[in-house]
Design an enzyme around this catalytic site. Sequence first.
Site, PDB file in Angstrom:
ATOM      1  N   THR A  47      73.453  31.740 -21.767  1.00  0.00           N
ATOM      2  CA  THR A  47      73.867  31.151 -22.937  1.00  0.00           C
ATOM      3  C   THR A  47      74.388  29.687 -22.652  1.00  0.00           C
ATOM      4  OG1 THR A  47      76.470  31.697 -22.558  1.00  0.00           O
ATOM      5  CG2 THR A  47      74.862  33.524 -23.838  1.00  0.00           C
ATOM      6  N   THR A  86      79.042  35.083 -19.675  1.00  0.00           N
ATOM      7  CA  THR A  86      79.810  34.036 -20.044  1.00  0.00           C
ATOM      8  C   THR A  86      81.158  34.202 -19.915  1.00  0.00           C
ATOM      9  OG1 THR A  86      78.185  33.413 -21.603  1.00  0.00           O
ATOM     10  CG2 THR A  86      80.112  32.144 -22.083  1.00  0.00           C
ATOM     11  N   CYS A 145      79.532  40.624 -19.366  1.00  0.00           N
ATOM     12  CA  CYS A 145      79.421  39.533 -20.229  1.00  0.00           C
ATOM     13  C   CYS A 145      79.431  38.195 -19.125  1.00  0.00           C
ATOM     14  CB  CYS A 145      80.422  39.198 -21.047  1.00  0.00           C
ATOM     15  SG  CYS A 145      80.312  37.551 -22.150  1.00  0.00           S
ATOM     16  N   CYS A 166      72.381  36.828 -19.021  1.00  0.00           N
ATOM     17  CA  CYS A 166      72.946  37.149 -20.050  1.00  0.00           C
ATOM     18  C   CYS A 166      72.667  38.702 -20.265  1.00  0.00           C
ATOM     19  CB  CYS A 166      72.793  36.416 -21.426  1.00  0.00           C
ATOM     20  SG  CYS A 166      73.320  36.856 -22.992  1.00  0.00           S
ATOM     21  N   LYS A 182      71.626  40.217 -30.561  1.00  0.00           N
ATOM     22  CA  LYS A 182      72.848  40.279 -31.178  1.00  0.00           C
ATOM     23  C   LYS A 182      72.830  40.909 -32.444  1.00  0.00           C
ATOM     24  CE  LYS A 182      75.992  37.447 -28.145  1.00  0.00           C
ATOM     25  NZ  LYS A 182      76.844  38.603 -27.654  1.00  0.00           N
ATOM     26  N   ARG A 206      82.464  34.052 -26.975  1.00  0.00           N
ATOM     27  CA  ARG A 206      82.827  33.353 -25.630  1.00  0.00           C
ATOM     28  C   ARG A 206      82.167  31.867 -25.595  1.00  0.00           C
ATOM     29  NH1 ARG A 206      82.632  37.930 -27.501  1.00  0.00           N
ATOM     30  NH2 ARG A 206      80.471  38.055 -26.927  1.00  0.00           N
TER      31      ARG A 206
END
Length: 239
Positions: free
Chosen positions: A132, A92, A90, A201, A172, A55
């Site tokens: 992010t 973002t 999420c 996030c 991640k 994203r």
Amino acid sequence: METSAKEKHMLGILGGMGPEATSVLYKRITDRTVVSCDQEHIDILIYSHAGLPDRTGCILCGEGEQLWEKLSKDVRMLKAAGCEYLAIPCNTCHYFGERFQKEMDGHFINMIEETAKYVARRRYNKVGILATDGTVQADLYRKELLKLDVEAVYPDEERQKDVMTLIYDQIKRGEKGDKHLFQKIVQHMLGRGCEAVVLACTELSVFAVNHELSGGFYIDAMEALAEQCIEKCGGVYSY
């Protein structure tokens, strides 16, 4: 506690961004729902679309429309399957918040809006936002918090790089996350006058689980989302 009097609505979760964060949301909803039997939990359909493009990368590189085409297709699939409400773990991805709301006929549970309300209810005046680059560049949290007279502070350039390291190079990749690096970021935000920090996030929500972060100083956007998923879909949230 009676829960049967509340009308139930099926929740759709569009996840996979990342998959571990999606599992944290599902567990959070399950753990926070007051029940005496299985039937008092809310019904949930989860689509973990891990293959979606990154994203932040799409937003920063001007490829948002291509990403939206994929997201909107996923939303229509969940809606066709009977999902009445939609949640997306999420932050973002909330760059497309208004579009999600339109696709869901007003039944998109916007994590950023709900987190901003969560912050305001706790009477914070100034909070740090750990997110992010995509969320920061789009200024998603500051816009919502400003509506509620709360000042939002982002890390400086160096500490923002540290935030991205935690998210992309550690969480991640399946790592627990470097707690010392996280504390370095937190101290930086304290030095800028923040009364609390928002884990903005969902990979940082995973970090919080990994390291058992607790206390009012850490505001987990995932918690605000879980609460509203339960309440809006007919469950009873455990405060």
